[in-house]
Each structure stands twice: as structure tokens, then as C-alpha cells.
Design a protein around this motif. Sequence first.
Motif, mmCIF file in Angstrom:
data_model
loop_
_atom_site.group_PDB
_atom_site.id
_atom_site.type_symbol
_atom_site.label_atom_id
_atom_site.label_comp_id
_atom_site.label_asym_id
_atom_site.label_seq_id
_atom_site.Cartn_x
_atom_site.Cartn_y
_atom_site.Cartn_z
ATOM 1 N N GLY A 19 0.829 -1.197 0.000
ATOM 2 C CA GLY A 19 0.000 0.000 0.000
ATOM 3 C C GLY A 19 0.866 1.251 0.000
ATOM 4 N N ALA A 20 0.219 2.394 0.125
ATOM 5 C CA ALA A 20 0.960 3.656 0.087
ATOM 6 C C ALA A 20 1.901 3.798 1.277
ATOM 7 C CB ALA A 20 -0.029 4.825 0.056
ATOM 8 N N ALA A 21 1.473 3.304 2.446
ATOM 9 C CA ALA A 21 2.275 3.479 3.648
ATOM 10 C C ALA A 21 1.850 2.478 4.713
ATOM 11 C CB ALA A 21 2.123 4.904 4.190
ATOM 12 N N VAL A 22 2.714 2.322 5.707
ATOM 13 C CA VAL A 22 2.380 1.587 6.917
ATOM 14 C C VAL A 22 2.583 2.540 8.086
ATOM 15 C CG1 VAL A 22 2.940 -0.702 6.022
ATOM 16 C CG2 VAL A 22 4.736 0.684 7.071
ATOM 17 N N GLY A 23 1.941 2.236 9.211
ATOM 18 C CA GLY A 23 2.099 3.152 10.328
ATOM 19 C C GLY A 23 1.502 2.632 11.609
ATOM 20 N N VAL A 24 1.603 3.464 12.632
ATOM 21 C CA VAL A 24 1.143 3.087 13.961
ATOM 22 C C VAL A 24 0.685 4.326 14.705
ATOM 23 C CG1 VAL A 24 3.454 3.286 14.976
ATOM 24 C CG2 VAL A 24 1.773 1.791 16.049
ATOM 25 N N VAL A 25 -0.318 4.141 15.556
ATOM 26 C CA VAL A 25 -0.775 5.204 16.445
ATOM 27 C C VAL A 25 -0.520 4.758 17.878
ATOM 28 C CG1 VAL A 25 -2.707 6.608 17.234
ATOM 29 C CG2 VAL A 25 -2.561 5.929 14.822
ATOM 30 N N LEU A 26 0.215 5.583 18.633
ATOM 31 C CA LEU A 26 0.435 5.354 20.059
ATOM 32 C C LEU A 26 -0.433 6.337 20.827
ATOM 33 C CD1 LEU A 26 4.317 4.933 20.442
ATOM 34 C CD2 LEU A 26 2.579 3.201 20.889
ATOM 35 N N ASP A 27 -1.294 5.831 21.653
ATOM 36 C CA ASP A 27 -2.185 6.697 22.432
ATOM 37 C C ASP A 27 -1.948 6.461 23.920
ATOM 38 O OD1 ASP A 27 -4.104 8.555 22.978
ATOM 39 O OD2 ASP A 27 -5.803 7.345 22.325
ATOM 40 N N GLY A 28 -1.920 7.529 24.686
ATOM 41 C CA GLY A 28 -1.730 7.409 26.129
ATOM 42 C C GLY A 28 -0.322 7.673 26.598
ATOM 43 N N LEU A 29 0.581 8.082 25.689
ATOM 44 C CA LEU A 29 1.939 8.398 26.117
ATOM 45 C C LEU A 29 1.931 9.615 27.032
ATOM 46 C CD1 LEU A 29 3.999 8.035 22.800
ATOM 47 C CD2 LEU A 29 3.987 6.465 24.740
ATOM 48 N N PRO A 30 2.856 9.679 27.971
ATOM 49 C CA PRO A 30 2.927 10.858 28.838
ATOM 50 C C PRO A 30 3.302 12.102 28.032
ATOM 51 C CG PRO A 30 4.833 9.436 29.170
ATOM 52 C CD PRO A 30 3.870 8.672 28.320
ATOM 53 N N ALA A 31 2.738 13.230 28.406
ATOM 54 C CA ALA A 31 3.045 14.490 27.723
ATOM 55 C C ALA A 31 4.389 15.034 28.201
ATOM 56 C CB ALA A 31 1.943 15.511 28.002
ATOM 57 N N GLY A 32 5.071 15.729 27.288
ATOM 58 C CA GLY A 32 6.297 16.419 27.660
ATOM 59 C C GLY A 32 7.560 15.598 27.569
ATOM 60 N N PHE A 33 7.494 14.387 26.981
ATOM 61 C CA PHE A 33 8.709 13.582 26.829
ATOM 62 C C PHE A 33 9.427 13.978 25.542
ATOM 63 C CE2 PHE A 33 11.146 9.917 25.381
ATOM 64 C CZ PHE A 33 11.920 9.674 26.508
ATOM 65 N N ALA A 34 10.713 14.261 25.642
ATOM 66 C CA ALA A 34 11.504 14.663 24.481
ATOM 67 C C ALA A 34 11.928 13.431 23.685
ATOM 68 C CB ALA A 34 12.729 15.451 24.929
ATOM 69 N N ILE A 35 11.413 13.286 22.476
ATOM 70 C CA ILE A 35 11.733 12.140 21.626
ATOM 71 C C ILE A 35 13.011 12.405 20.849
ATOM 72 C CG2 ILE A 35 10.972 10.764 19.651
ATOM 73 C CD1 ILE A 35 8.104 11.248 20.513
ATOM 74 N N ASP A 36 13.923 11.452 20.883
ATOM 75 C CA ASP A 36 15.165 11.513 20.110
ATOM 76 C C ASP A 36 14.900 10.875 18.744
ATOM 77 O OD1 ASP A 36 17.663 11.293 18.972
ATOM 78 O OD2 ASP A 36 18.637 10.495 20.778
ATOM 79 N N THR A 37 14.700 11.695 17.725
ATOM 80 C CA THR A 37 14.384 11.155 16.394
ATOM 81 C C THR A 37 15.581 10.452 15.773
ATOM 82 O OG1 THR A 37 14.824 13.340 15.438
ATOM 83 C CG2 THR A 37 12.527 12.812 15.958
ATOM 84 N N ASP A 38 16.799 10.847 16.153
ATOM 85 C CA ASP A 38 17.982 10.134 15.661
ATOM 86 C C ASP A 38 18.004 8.709 16.207
ATOM 87 O OD1 ASP A 38 18.933 12.270 14.178
ATOM 88 O OD2 ASP A 38 20.178 13.043 15.808
ATOM 89 N N ARG A 39 17.525 8.537 17.422
ATOM 90 C CA ARG A 39 17.463 7.194 18.013
ATOM 91 C C ARG A 39 16.449 6.341 17.255
ATOM 92 N NH1 ARG A 39 17.850 4.403 22.906
ATOM 93 N NH2 ARG A 39 17.164 2.283 22.452
ATOM 94 N N ILE A 40 15.323 6.939 16.870
ATOM 95 C CA ILE A 40 14.348 6.190 16.073
ATOM 96 C C ILE A 40 15.006 5.694 14.791
ATOM 97 C CG2 ILE A 40 12.179 6.296 14.792
ATOM 98 C CD1 ILE A 40 11.174 8.330 16.803
ATOM 99 N N LYS A 41 15.749 6.571 14.123
ATOM 100 C CA LYS A 41 16.421 6.192 12.877
ATOM 101 C C LYS A 41 17.424 5.068 13.115
ATOM 102 C CE LYS A 41 19.047 8.029 8.965
ATOM 103 N NZ LYS A 41 19.996 6.876 8.985
ATOM 104 N N SER A 42 18.159 5.143 14.214
ATOM 105 C CA SER A 42 19.139 4.103 14.531
ATOM 106 C C SER A 42 18.460 2.752 14.738
ATOM 107 C CB SER A 42 19.918 4.505 15.789
ATOM 108 O OG SER A 42 20.784 3.465 16.194
ATOM 109 N N ASP A 43 17.336 2.744 15.456
ATOM 110 C CA ASP A 43 16.604 1.497 15.674
ATOM 111 C C ASP A 43 16.008 0.964 14.367
ATOM 112 O OD1 ASP A 43 17.197 1.360 18.363
ATOM 113 O OD2 ASP A 43 15.382 2.404 18.994
#
Length: 366
Positions: A19-43
Motif C-alpha cells: 500500500g501507500a504506507a504503513v504506520g502506527v498510532v500510540l495513544d496514552g503516552l505521557p506528555a512532555g517527553f523529548a523524543i530523540d528522532t535520531d534514536r528512532i532512525k538508529s533502531d
Amino acid sequence: MKNNIGTNISMTLFGESHGAAVGVVLDGLPAGFAIDTDRIKSDMDKRKAKGRISTQRHEADAVQIVSGFFEGKTTGTPLTLVIQNTNTRSSDYTKTHGRLRPGHADYTAFEKYHGFQDYRGGGHFSGRLTAPIVAAGSICRQILEANGVQIGSHIEQLYTVHDDVFSNDIDVLKDQIHTVNQKDFATLDPQCETEMKALIEKVAAEGDSLGGIVETAVIGLPTGLGEPAFDSVESILSHLLFSVPAVKGVSFGLGFGFANVKGSTANDDFEYKDGKISTLTNHNAGINGGITNGMPIIIHTCVKPTPSIYKEQASVDYLTKENVKLQIQGRHDPCIIHRARIVIDSVVAFGLLDLWMSKYAQGDLV
């Protein structure tokens, strides 16, 4: 198909292999957490296909965060991750549509969805759906790591080749987890990595495939996570692990080895030292009565050989109800275990974060 899991946080998968894309929705995460997008890329890079030991379908796997993220931090609202499919070759599947691939979900998909399923590349049943799981799991791991929890996995066994096992010494285990988390092909013994890769290439040349066992370790968890019965740590993690394509076995600690020992060996004796209660051994994998006891969680996950092999197989054409011979085409992994281990890390991280948030909801954490 139910594509949502979780109690305090939830994860919803969407998309198909071609299909055009795959994806995921995460609901209920705590607010205010700083996400390291470079870490996402590494994983994500650890899941990517590389060299002759993987499929030749190469995707960029660039993760786009389209909601729940503002000025570098989570907002607390549903966080949506999207990954575009950019390298599909659907004609490989059009030619054999209706011919049931042994080991795949083709037959069961026809029975459940009456032919309306997207069959290209396995559709929603494809391992392609593990890409957004890794992206979501990366965020969950970051939250856990910020609270002192470390997760790592290695290929304990590939067919007949065995790696070293995780150490019972917590200091050595910490170093081992750090080591495997830096590697694309995660083994503890470098020579074992060389032997495993050579074996995969040999079997791939024969048109066949291989499976194996992944050993996972989790350290730094507090005591008291989990519930005595239906939401035990083992129940939650097993549910998630069996949702990973090709996983056919999960055990904790000594696992089926408990059948070979007496209770005097199976039990983990306690001691009080330096103001802390711990066990002298860890056969029960850091879990008693479904609840964490503070010792490392040790999990063994069996990944079956990739069902897409290039040998001729007996099959049935579901549309004509005729017995046929099947010779698949397309780009397929001769072995997925080296890519699956980061998926295993990811679902374990999600499950443990969900359990941790249950304890927080009960007022046990500050």
C-alpha cells in the motif's frame, strides 16, 4: 482483524505491504517527553535489509511523526507515525494470486476476508508491518531508558550454530546488552556472527531458509510490575511476542528446561544484601507469580524459518480449487532473525511500559 493492543497506552497498526504506507498510532503516552528522532532512525536501521542475508527489497523507512508531537516533545494526544512504501513490485504477486503459499497466511486470509484482502506481499499480514512497531518501540524504549531500564537481544541460535548466552552476572550482562545494542547482526561472539552469516548465504543459495532463537534480557525494572493472573508479565509479553510474524515459541528463564530439574534446582533462593532483597539464581527470569521481583527478565523467542522459499512446493489454487505446484518469485529473506530481534526488543518495550504505567496508576511510583 483487531489491530489494537494495550491498556494504559495503546498501539494501533495500519497499512499493507504494497500500500501507500504503513504506520502506527500510540495513544496514552505521557506528555512532555523529548523524543530523540535520531534514536528512532538508529533502531529502524537495525531492522533494514542488508547484504545477501536479507531481502533485496530496500526501503528508506523514514519515519514521519504527523500528530502528538510538537516542538520536540510528546503532547499527550495520539502520536501517529507513518512510513512510506517506496519500493514495491506487486507484479511478483499478481502472477500467483490464488495459489496458497505454504507457511503463509494466504489460506487463512481467504477464509477470513473472503478474497477482499490485499494479497500483494502478504498485505497486512506482511513482516513489513513490523517497521512501524520498531518506530513505536523506539519511543517506548527511550522512556524506559530514561527511568533506568535497559533491553537487549542477541541471536542465541541460528539453525545449528549457537552463540554464547547472557551472563548471570549483572555487571557483565549490562556490558553485553550495551554490546548487542550497537550491532546490526547481534551476537555476543564475533566468530559466531561470521559462521551464522555464512550459513545463511549457503542456505539462500539452495533456495531455502533458516530460523532460530533470540535471547532477550531486561535489567533495571522495579519490583511489583504485573498482575497475578491474566495480566501477568509473562501473559502481556507473550501476547505481544506472538504478534510478531514468524514467532512460534516463547519461554521465560529456564522455560521448558524446568521439566528436566527438581524443585530444589528450579527455585531461586533469596538473600538480603546491601539493603536489597535479591535471588541467588534467576531460573524464573525475574518474575514470581506474574510480578517482577527486580531480577533481570530473560526471554527466549523462537523464530521459524522464512516461509518464502524458492523451492517448488505443493499447493492449492484457492480460486479454482485445483492442486498445483508453486514456485514463488519476488524478493524474500532467507532468514529474518537478525532483523526480527529489534522487533522483539520493541514489543517487549511497549509491554513493559504499559505495565509500568499500570503501577504508576496505582500510586506506587512518584
